[in-house]
Structure formats: structure tokens, C-alpha cells
Design a protein around this motif. Structure first.
Motif, PDB file in Angstrom:
ATOM      1  N   TYR A   1       0.834  -1.203   0.000  1.00 14.20           N
ATOM      2  CA  TYR A   1       0.000   0.000   0.000  1.00 14.20           C
ATOM      3  C   TYR A   1       0.871   1.256   0.000  1.00 14.20           C
TER       4      TYR A   1
ATOM      5  N   ILE B   1      -5.574  -2.275  -0.590  1.00 14.40           N
ATOM      6  CA  ILE B   1      -5.502  -0.833  -0.386  1.00 14.40           C
ATOM      7  C   ILE B   1      -5.525  -0.493   1.100  1.00 14.40           C
TER       8      ILE B   1
ATOM      9  N   ASN C   1      -4.116   4.319  -6.876  1.00 21.15           N
ATOM     10  CA  ASN C   1      -3.510   5.120  -5.806  1.00 21.15           C
ATOM     11  C   ASN C   1      -4.558   5.982  -5.111  1.00 21.15           C
TER      12      ASN C   1
END
Ligand code: ADP
Length: 626
Positions: free
Chosen positions: A47, A302, A329
């Protein structure tokens, strides 16, 4: 850094002693815990790597290696995840007792026959399970990021651990176990493979086995299939696989109450795998408890606890969501107003509520279990989620004047059982079931064969406004305003009767009103009492006694709202008082009786009498009378 010795925090040592001395046979769970920690560390690195190329420089092949060395009797679990600094190690592996550790030891104290290792995972102290099989544990770690130094942590689990500099060139963590004698089975490939298959098959990174202390090659076949369960068709997944995944996700030691696979195609596309736990965890009612679902975007983890995917009143639900409609992202801030996230959330909410409705219908016993554990949290939804108000209303269960023992019914059950003469739904907000059952306020209603819902949860007082009606029927409090029951003729008849008695009892009601003028607003003959002599009634708009107490308990100022004292003219006591007054209006006993009446009415609704000493003296006086 030269070698430094540290002492474990007392609670941690307590946990360690329990772990080491537990005679529990399932020692193999240590592997599940250490692999799970390795996988979490890679999740975190992955992440961070999405936004910070300096931390994850070289698109690494994420992996977990398990390396056995029979000659040395050691087993190593290595990952190339986030790694730990000296400070991290100190904080995570020894000194600061987390709330989990305290709760863990507390749980052990309370229950005698607990399953120690199963509690370990649940309370987030999984690392220590290594000491079930190891006489010494060494952790060597290099944290990702510039300027980090490798550190070595060593402990035999008895009181102390040491920290010192170490040599390690690649970021990640190695946990090396010097196995106890008799634990050699965990050095065999087949035994490790069996464990990984059973508990860690869904881990998203390859877990490989290396013999003779050698690192396995990157092209060696992994022990796990790495298949994300939520991507597989429902029929292809065995219940045990769902169960293990749930345990990995939630740290619960029990299987889930319900597994809910979700696959949505159309405007937004996502897959989810949701679970309803059987019981509320120890921290479910703690403020700021972390909740939410784990989010994956195109297979990339994530983050955990994404609360944007789930309304707060469903915070007991565990699970994962995987969507390819979100950018990789993403940050929580960015997702706050994201339309896709909002759609996923509303979809998931709908799916959970419809699953609960099905369960209520098809598996009522399971639903009862669910509601006992999480009903109080679900009810918050009535306050916050107006859109799903009707669905939520149907899901609430109540104890009532007619339910017995631990029986519960829904509003729908209540409405279906209403006698023809009954038009409205009646309820009473009360502190507890016992007080509610004995409340004088329900007498007239139950006397007609009508049922009364008991609202005894502290949250009930806040949601009652949202419950104003169900299926076209109004919800009416039995302890407020003028309670009018029966057909129009019956109502007129009852009114006439009360009016006739009113003149007969006027002198008495006037006397009591004058005597108690500081405490009550009005004295009236009651339409709602059949067995009791008196009760206190709030005006339509005022709070009832339970709500007042609740507000005060939360340090809210509650305005004085004097209530009406209702008297039952058919009760022997009221008739006696009337006769006393007619015989001698100056009889001093009348004032005492009036005080006692008020005290009794307060006790009946669960409030203490205003002046308990005075109340006691009056009763003693009465009892001592010849
Ligand atoms: P939990 O994993 O439930 O938090 P543990 O006792 O298993 O509890 O681990 C304590 C903490 O130590 C973890 O939360 C993590 O921060 C850290 N940790 C353990 N193993 C690793 C690892 N392999 N890599 C990085 N950090 C780790």
C-alpha cells in the motif's frame, strides 16, 4: 547499538506464561499467526509503495518463505514486507501492553476453561504463540525507507528480551524459532504444507518452503493457491475455506454466523465477501472502535477498516471488497466523496439488510442470536439511515407483555396478532423488563388482551421518534397523555363513568393536589389502571421517567416536567382515603397517605421516591400501628 536487555511488561509476561505452559494440543496455530503477520506486513508495504516509490523501490516479488533446518532445529518465517525499526519492535513485541493484551488476560481471568491459543488470535497477541513451540525466538528486521538500520530481537519468553543491531541487507522480517524438543514435526515439509493449506491458502502472496536452511527459489511452486475467495464462484468454495478466511480476517475463534458473497455487475462492478460474526467482540462497544471492510483494487490491497464502505450501524460486519472501478492510488481522503464508493456502500448496505430479512424469515433462531449480539447497534440505523428506515423497522425485535422468558417478536408479528378491536400499537419505555412487566401503566391495555412493546435498551429512547408508526398503525406510549382505548362508544362510556366519579372524588383529588403541589402538576382519576392504586403520567410532549434518568446520566439538563398523578377509583385504597376524608377532612393520616401514594407511583416506574427516608418512616409508622 550495543545489546540492550529489556523486561516484558507484566501483562505480556502473563500472556507468555499462559502460552508456554498451556497444554493445548493445537500448537500448530503458531504458523497461521506468523504467516498472517507476514502477510499483513506485505499488505502494508504494498500500500505504501503505491504512493512512495522510495519505500518500495524495485517492484519486489512479494513473498513469504518458510525455511527449515533440521540440524539446527530451527524454523524461519521470512517476509519482504514493511519490516520493523527498533522502536516498532519495542512497541509491538514487548513493552506497551495494548488494550488487546489487557482484554486477553481479563478474558482469561473471567473464564476458567478457555481455549488459550484460540483467544490469542482474537486479541491480537498472535506473535506470542510462537513460544508454544519455540524455546527461543529471534526476530531480525529491516524497515523499509531511507536511513533504517536492521535490528535483532531475541527472547526465551521468560521475563526479558534483548535488542541489538543486526545485519540484513533486504527490507523485511525474519522470525526464527529454535524449536523445543519434541516439536521437530514442524520441520517437515508435509506438515508445514498441511498447515498452510488448512489455514493460509487464500494468503495473496506465495508461501514457499525451503529445506536445509536454504532459501527457496522464486520459481519453486508455492504451498498455497493464493486464490482470492471473493473472486471464486460461490459453489466452488468450501464452507471450511470461508470459515478459515473469516478467522484470518476477524481474529474470531468461532465460525461466522453467516457468510454473504456479493457479486455486482452493471453501473459499478465489484465483488465482496461479507461475514456476520456470532458474537460481539470485546471491543464492539468501545468508542472509536476501528471498523469497516478491507478494500482491494484490482487484487491490490488498499487498506483495512475502510469505514466508507459501510454505515456505522453495520460496524459488526467483517469482510473484503474488491473493485476494479477505483483508481489504484487512492487515499481515504480522496474516497470520501467518491461516487463509486457511495454506490458500493449503498449496495452493500442493501445486501446486508436483505440477508438479515431472509434470515429473520427462514432461520429465526439464528436471527435471534444475531439480534441479541448486535441488535442494539443495528437500531442506531433508524436514527441515521432514513432511506432504509422501513427495512430497519421490520428487523427490530422486542420483548412484550405477552412474550415469555427470552421470547422476542417483530412489529410485523405484533401487528398480525392484534385483536380486531385494537387500532394502535402500544409501547412502554422502561429501564428493564421486570419493571416494565410490573408497571401499572400497562394494566388497562393488557386487560383488554392487547400487547405492549417493552423498550428497555438505552438507545430505544432515541429511536422511538423514528418508530412513530408501522404499517399504518400509530405507536402510542401507555404512560403518557390520555390513554383512550376501545371503540367510540366504549370511549364515551368510559369518559362518562370517569366524569361521574370525578365529582364523587373531587374533595380527595383537590386535597392531594394541594398537598403535593411541589411535585406534581395534576391529580386525576385514571382511565388506565385496573389493579394498581395510582401511577404517574407524563404529558404527550414530555419525556417519560426512563428518558429523564437517561438524559441526567449523560449530564444533560432536564427541565422540571411535573407529571400527573392518576388515581384508580375502583381500588380499595383510594376508596378508603375518600371515606377518611369524608369522615374527617383534618385527619392527619391523609397527608401521609398522599406522600406514600406518590412514593409508590415513583417506585413503580423505576424511580426512587423523592425523599426515601421520609417514605421509610411513613411505612414503618403504618406497620407499627396497632
Ligand atoms: P497482531 O498481529 O494481531 O497485531 P501480533 O502479536 O501478532 O498481534 O503482532 C504484534 C505487532 O507486531 C503487529 O501488529 C505488527 O505491527 C508487528 N509485527 C509482527 N510480525 C511482523 C512482521 N512479520 N513484519 C512487520 N511487523 C510485524
Amino acid at each position: 547499538m550495543s545489546k540492550k536487555n529489556h523486561v516484558f511488561k507484566a501483562e505480556i509476561q502473563q500472556v507468555l506464561d499462559l502460552v508456554i505452559h498451556s497444554l493445548y494440543s493445537k500448537k500448530e496455530i503458531f504458523l497461521r499467526e506468523l504467516v498472517s503477520n507476514a502477510s499483513d506486513a506485505i499488505d502494508r508495504a504494498q500500500y505504501v509503495g503505491l504512493t512512495d516509490k522510495a519505500v518500495v523501490e524495485d517492484a519486489p516479488q512479494w513473498k513469504i518463505d518458510i525455511i527449515a533446518d533440521k540440524d539446527e532445529r530451527t524454523l524461519m518465517i521470512c517476509d519482504n514486507g514493511m519490516g520493523m525499526s527498533e522502536e516498532d519492535m519495542d512497541k509491538n513485541l514487548g513493552v506497551i501492553a495494548s488494550s488487546g493484551t489487557q482484554a486477553f488476560t481479563q478474558a482469561l481471568k473471567e473464564k476458567k476453561d478457555v481455549n488459550v491459543p484460540e483467544l490469542i488470535g482474537q486479541f491480537g497477541v498472535g506473535f506470542y504463540s510462537a513460544f508454544m513451540v519455540a524455546e527461543e525466538v529471534t526476530v531480525i528486521s529491516l524497515k523499509r525507507g531511507a536511513g533504517q538500520k536492521a535490528v535483532k530481537w531475541v527472547s526465551a519468553g521468560s521475563g526479558t528480551y534483548s535488542l541489538e543491531d543486526a545485519a540484513r541487507d533486504k527490507p523485511g522480517t525474519t522470525v526464527a524459532l529454535k524449536l523445543r524438543e519434541g516439536m521437530e514435526e514442524f520441520l517437515d515439509e508435509w506438515r508445514v504444507r498441511e498447515q498452510v493449506k488448512k489455514y493460509s491458502d487464500f494468503i495473496a502472496y506465495p508461501i514457499r518452503f525451503g529445506e536445509k536452511g536454504e532459501v527457496p527459489k522464486d520459481d519453486a511452486a508455492p504451498l498455497n493457491t493464493m486464490k482470492a475467495l471473493w473472486k471464486r464462484a460461490k459453489g466452488d468454495v468450501k464452507p471450511e475455506e470461508y470459515e478459515e478466511f473469516y478467522k484470518h480476517l476477524s481474529h474470531d475463534h468461532q465460525p461466522p454466523l453467516k457468510t454473504i458473497p456479493v457479486s455486482v455487475e452493471g453501473v459499478v462492478e465489484f465483488k465482496a465477501l461479507l461475514f456476520l460474526p456470532k458474537e460481539a467482540g470485546f471491543d464492539m462497544f468501545m468508542p472509536n472502535k476501528k471498523h469497516g471492510l478491507n478494500l482491494y483494487v484490482r487484487n491490490v490491497f488498499i487498506g483495512a477498516d475502510f469505514d466508507l464502505l459501510l454505515p456505522e450501524y453495520l460496524r459488526f460486519v467483517k469482510g473484503v471488497v474488491d473493485s476494479s472501478d477505483l483508481p489504484l492510488n487512492v487515499s481515504r481522503e480522496m474516497l470520501q466523496d467518491d461516487a463509486v464508493i457511495r454506490k458500493i456502500k449503498s449496495n452493500i448496505t442493501g445486501k446486508i439488510l436483505s440477508t438479515l430479512a431472509e434470515m429473520q424469515k427462514d432461520a429465526p433462531d439464528d436471527y435471534r442470536l444475531f439480534f441479541a449480539a448486535f441488535g442494539r447497534i443495528l437500531k442506531e440505523g433508524l436514527h441515521f439511515d432514513w432511506e432504509n428506515g422501513d427495512k430497519l423497522k421490520a428487523l427490530i425485535l422486542f420483548q412484550t407483555a405477552k412474550t415469555e422468558g427470552n421470547g422476542f417478536i417483530s412489529l410485523k408479528d405484533y401487528a398480525a396478532a392484534m385483536p380486531e378491536a385494537q387500532k394502535d400499537i402500544y409501547y412502554l419505555i422502561s429501564d428493564d423488563i421486570k419493571t416494565a412487566r410490573q408497571s401499572p401503566h400497562i394494566e388497562a391495555v393488557t386487560g383488554r388482551g392487547f400487547d405492549v412493546l417493552f423498550l428497555t435498551d438505552p438507545v430505544d429512547a432515541y429511536i422511538i421518534d423514528r418508530l412513530a408508526e408501522f404499517d399504518g398503525k400509530k405507536l402510542i406510549p401507555v404512560d403518557k397523555g390520555d390513554l383512550e382505548l376501545g371503540s367510540d362508544e366504549e370511549k364515551t362510556e368510559a369518559k362518562k363513568k370517569l366524569e361521574a366519579s370525578a365529582s364523587e372524588y373531587k374533595a380527595l383529588t383537590d386535597f392531594i393536589k394541594e398537598h403535593l403541589k411541589d411535585d406534581i402538576a395534576e391529580v386525576k382519576l385514571s382511565p388506565r389502571l385496573t389493579d394498581s392504586a395510582c401511577c404517574l403520567v407524563a404529558t404527550d410532549r414530555a419525556m417519560n421517567a426512563t428518558m429523564e434518568r437517561l438524559m441526567r446520566a449523560m449530564n444533560q439538563t432536564v427541565p422540571d416536567q411535573p407529571r400527573t398523578l392518576e388515581l384508580n377509583p375502583t381500588h380499595a385504597l383510594i376508596q378508603k382515603m375518600n371515606a377518611m376524608l369524608t369522615a374527617d377532612a383534618a385527619d392527619p393520616a391523609l397527608a401521609d397517605y398522599a406522600d406514600l401514594l406518590l412514593g409508590q407511583a415513583q417506585l413503580a416506574e423505576g424511580s426512587p421516591p423523592k425523599d426515601p427516608q421520609h417514605f421509610n418512616r411513613l411505612i414503618t409508622g403504618l406497620m407499627a400501628r396497632p
